[in-house]
Design a protein around this motif. Structure first.
Motif, PDB file in Angstrom:
ATOM      1  N   LYS A 203      26.136 -44.546  41.420  1.00 51.54           N
ATOM      2  CA  LYS A 203      26.791 -44.854  40.143  1.00 51.54           C
ATOM      3  C   LYS A 203      26.723 -46.334  39.797  1.00 51.54           C
ATOM      4  O   LYS A 203      26.914 -46.715  38.638  1.00 51.54           O
ATOM      5  N   LYS A 204      26.453 -47.179  40.799  1.00 48.71           N
ATOM      6  CA  LYS A 204      26.315 -48.613  40.519  1.00 48.71           C
ATOM      7  C   LYS A 204      25.060 -48.885  39.692  1.00 48.71           C
ATOM      8  O   LYS A 204      24.965 -49.917  39.026  1.00 48.71           O
ATOM      9  N   TRP A 205      24.088 -47.946  39.756  1.00 46.33           N
ATOM     10  CA  TRP A 205      22.805 -48.189  39.116  1.00 46.33           C
ATOM     11  C   TRP A 205      22.508 -47.253  37.946  1.00 46.33           C
ATOM     12  O   TRP A 205      21.710 -47.583  37.073  1.00 46.33           O
TER      13      TRP A 205
ATOM     14  N   ALA B 299      22.675 -17.329  28.649  1.00 42.58           N
ATOM     15  CA  ALA B 299      23.412 -18.192  29.582  1.00 42.58           C
ATOM     16  C   ALA B 299      22.791 -19.575  29.480  1.00 42.58           C
ATOM     17  O   ALA B 299      21.638 -19.784  29.894  1.00 42.58           O
ATOM     18  N   ARG B 300      23.537 -20.510  28.902  1.00 39.52           N
ATOM     19  CA  ARG B 300      22.991 -21.843  28.656  1.00 39.52           C
ATOM     20  C   ARG B 300      23.128 -22.723  29.898  1.00 39.52           C
ATOM     21  O   ARG B 300      24.148 -22.693  30.584  1.00 39.52           O
ATOM     22  N   ALA B 301      22.087 -23.506  30.152  1.00 35.60           N
ATOM     23  CA  ALA B 301      22.044 -24.349  31.342  1.00 35.60           C
ATOM     24  C   ALA B 301      22.748 -25.675  31.100  1.00 35.60           C
ATOM     25  O   ALA B 301      22.622 -26.273  30.030  1.00 35.60           O
ATOM     26  N   CYS B 302      23.473 -26.131  32.101  1.00 29.49           N
ATOM     27  CA  CYS B 302      24.159 -27.424  32.045  1.00 29.49           C
ATOM     28  C   CYS B 302      23.810 -28.188  33.325  1.00 29.49           C
ATOM     29  O   CYS B 302      24.041 -27.685  34.432  1.00 29.49           O
ATOM     30  N   TYR B 303      23.234 -29.372  33.168  1.00 29.04           N
ATOM     31  CA  TYR B 303      22.795 -30.162  34.324  1.00 29.04           C
ATOM     32  C   TYR B 303      23.953 -31.016  34.848  1.00 29.04           C
ATOM     33  O   TYR B 303      24.593 -31.746  34.095  1.00 29.04           O
ATOM     34  N   VAL B 304      24.185 -30.913  36.144  1.00 27.51           N
ATOM     35  CA  VAL B 304      25.295 -31.635  36.778  1.00 27.51           C
ATOM     36  C   VAL B 304      24.733 -32.496  37.904  1.00 27.51           C
ATOM     37  O   VAL B 304      24.046 -32.002  38.807  1.00 27.51           O
ATOM     38  N   TYR B 305      25.012 -33.798  37.838  1.00 28.44           N
ATOM     39  CA  TYR B 305      24.569 -34.731  38.874  1.00 28.44           C
ATOM     40  C   TYR B 305      25.782 -35.225  39.655  1.00 28.44           C
ATOM     41  O   TYR B 305      26.669 -35.871  39.102  1.00 28.44           O
ATOM     42  N   ASN B 306      25.804 -34.897  40.923  1.00 30.44           N
ATOM     43  CA  ASN B 306      26.901 -35.321  41.786  1.00 30.44           C
ATOM     44  C   ASN B 306      26.550 -36.678  42.407  1.00 30.44           C
ATOM     45  O   ASN B 306      26.151 -36.778  43.571  1.00 30.44           O
ATOM     46  N   LEU B 307      26.685 -37.712  41.597  1.00 26.48           N
ATOM     47  CA  LEU B 307      26.274 -39.045  42.024  1.00 26.48           C
ATOM     48  C   LEU B 307      27.262 -39.639  43.021  1.00 26.48           C
ATOM     49  O   LEU B 307      28.474 -39.484  42.879  1.00 26.48           O
ATOM     50  N   THR B 308      26.728 -40.321  44.026  1.00 26.62           N
ATOM     51  CA  THR B 308      27.579 -41.042  44.970  1.00 26.62           C
ATOM     52  C   THR B 308      28.043 -42.343  44.319  1.00 26.62           C
ATOM     53  O   THR B 308      27.515 -42.759  43.280  1.00 26.62           O
ATOM     54  N   ASN B 309      29.000 -42.992  44.941  1.00 22.58           N
ATOM     55  CA  ASN B 309      29.496 -44.268  44.406  1.00 22.58           C
ATOM     56  C   ASN B 309      28.386 -45.308  44.360  1.00 22.58           C
ATOM     57  O   ASN B 309      28.318 -46.115  43.418  1.00 22.58           O
ATOM     58  N   ASP B 310      27.511 -45.324  45.368  1.00 23.92           N
ATOM     59  CA  ASP B 310      26.399 -46.274  45.376  1.00 23.92           C
ATOM     60  C   ASP B 310      25.426 -45.990  44.239  1.00 23.92           C
ATOM     61  O   ASP B 310      24.919 -46.914  43.587  1.00 23.92           O
TER      62      ASP B 310
ATOM     63  N   PHE C 110      18.545 -59.588  37.719  1.00 25.30           N
ATOM     64  CA  PHE C 110      18.093 -58.436  36.942  1.00 25.30           C
ATOM     65  C   PHE C 110      17.331 -57.461  37.831  1.00 25.30           C
ATOM     66  O   PHE C 110      16.553 -57.875  38.705  1.00 25.30           O
ATOM     67  N   TYR C 111      17.571 -56.188  37.563  1.00 25.31           N
ATOM     68  CA  TYR C 111      16.944 -55.134  38.354  1.00 25.31           C
ATOM     69  C   TYR C 111      16.307 -54.101  37.422  1.00 25.31           C
ATOM     70  O   TYR C 111      16.851 -53.778  36.356  1.00 25.31           O
ATOM     71  N   LEU C 112      15.149 -53.602  37.841  1.00 26.31           N
ATOM     72  CA  LEU C 112      14.511 -52.487  37.139  1.00 26.31           C
ATOM     73  C   LEU C 112      14.894 -51.207  37.869  1.00 26.31           C
ATOM     74  O   LEU C 112      14.574 -51.033  39.050  1.00 26.31           O
ATOM     75  N   VAL C 113      15.608 -50.345  37.166  1.00 25.84           N
ATOM     76  CA  VAL C 113      16.050 -49.074  37.743  1.00 25.84           C
ATOM     77  C   VAL C 113      15.181 -47.975  37.138  1.00 25.84           C
ATOM     78  O   VAL C 113      15.152 -47.797  35.916  1.00 25.84           O
ATOM     79  N   TYR C 114      14.447 -47.275  37.974  1.00 25.32           N
ATOM     80  CA  TYR C 114      13.571 -46.227  37.439  1.00 25.32           C
ATOM     81  C   TYR C 114      13.663 -44.956  38.287  1.00 25.32           C
ATOM     82  O   TYR C 114      13.978 -44.992  39.475  1.00 25.32           O
ATOM     83  N   ILE C 115      13.390 -43.830  37.624  1.00 27.97           N
ATOM     84  CA  ILE C 115      13.485 -42.534  38.293  1.00 27.97           C
ATOM     85  C   ILE C 115      12.160 -41.790  38.144  1.00 27.97           C
ATOM     86  O   ILE C 115      11.412 -42.000  37.204  1.00 27.97           O
TER      87      ILE C 115
END
Length: 341
Positions: free
Chosen positions: A197-199, A184-195, A295-300
């Motif tokens: 998704k801006k980043w 059973a192969r894993a698939c990652y799903v991100y339910n991003l909000t509209n905010d 300019f913005y630095l977007v990091y996780i």
């Protein structure tokens, strides 16, 4: 209705039925694998401490090198690294078998030893040894086949670089060889909000997870260093490497402010660079985003926790830093769902 038309209708019905059967069969297969995954999460395996009296330095007949982990001064380390130690039952072996799994090293590799009891010698000998760092054994858990009562192995397959789950596999083991029975192969799903998704986007997250920074114009994966210049700032990101060399698991990001331009032989250059901000280990990926001439630095990542050093990139914090003020202007916790196909 013509005979040809009837034949086509019947053929369509047959194909639809076969597709439905295949779909239901595949769902049943995945459900079966996920049943074992949940069973393992809720099941407490016996460990080496339960078998120490019968599986020890004096009862094992192997080379001195192979049983050094059972020396009195090493046994505490062996216990700490032990994931499980439990009896298993294989079709092609009638003697008693004990499977012992160790998790060791900075790469957290699995090492599986299956001991067989030699009734003539009254000693335990090694029937099989699987070295996870060499790729001949994954992280496997023994489970029981409900029909035969024999042992199957449930494998948690993960990507070496980022420790993300790749698949759950159900394996059989016969004649000292592994055979994949189902997966059973894993698939990652991100339910991003509209905010959110801006980043960031799901596509960018997936690239970060594989250390692919082509979205920043870099070729190849696993860049040794990433440098970017934005206005009067220089951003340098270096990945963390473990002692085994190439398992990049997060970034340390340093922002420098550059002094005024001066004219030198090679042309205009900036001087007097000084460090103004360090974002320590624990950042799993980053990007530069331009919005409204800023300019913005977007990091996780998950901050500076040593326990979160490895870049799983499942659920994480999303941070947006304004490079002009060095202030966090947006922060959000992003949840990940894992679907199986």
């Amino acid at each position: 209705m013509k005979l040809k038309d009837i034949f086509l209708v019947l053929l369509f019905i047959l194909i639809a039925s076969l597709n439905l059967f295949a779909s239901n069969s595949r769902k049943s297969e995945i459900d079966n694998i996920l049943y074992y995954a949940n069973w393992i999460k809720n099941h407490e395996y016996t460990t080496y401490e339960n078998y120490e009296n019968e599986l020890n330095y004096t009862t094992i007949e192997v080379s001195d090198r192979e049983k050094c982990g059972f020396l009195p001064n090493e046994i505490s380390y062996t216990k700490n690294a032990n994931l499980y130690c439990t009896e298993i039952y294989l079709d092609d072996v009638k003697d008693r078998l004990i499977a012992m799994m160790q998790i060791e090293g900075s790469g957290r590799f699995p090492y599986l030893t299956i001991f067989r009891f030699d009734s003539k010698k009254q000693k335990w000998i090694i029937y099989y040894y699987g070295d996870g760092s060499a790729g001949n054994c994954g992280l496997v858990y023994p489970v029981q086949n409900p029909i035969t009562g024999k042992t199957l192995f449930f494998e948690e397959e993960r990507n070496f670089d980022n420790r993300r789950l790749v698949a759950y596999n159900l394996l059989s083991f016969k004649n000292k060889k592994w055979k994949k029975e189902s997966t059973a192969r894993a698939c990652y799903v991100y339910n991003l909000t509209n905010d959110e998704k801006k980043w960031i986007s799901s596509g960018i997250i997936e690239k970060m997870a594989t250390f692919d920074y082509s979205f920043m114009g870099l070729k190849g994966d696993h860049p040794e260093i990433i440098e970017r210049e934005v206005l009067d700032k220089k951003i340098i990101a270096k990945p963390y490497y473990t002692s085994i060399g190439y398992m990049a698991s997060n970034f340390e990001i340093i922002i420098y402010k550059r002094g005024g331009e001066v004219l030198k032989n090679e042309g205009k250059v900036f001087e007097d660079e000084r460090e103004i901000l360090k974002i320590n280990e624990g950042q799993w990926g980053f990007n530069l985003v331009e919005k409204g001439n800023k300019f913005y630095l977007v990091y996780i990542g998950m901050g500076n926790s040593r326990e979160q050093r490895v870049s799983i990139i499942e659920s994480f914090m999303l941070n947006v830093l304004d490079l002009s003020t060095l202030e966090i202007v947006y922060s959000s916790y992003i949840n990940c769902d894992i679907e199986f196909k």
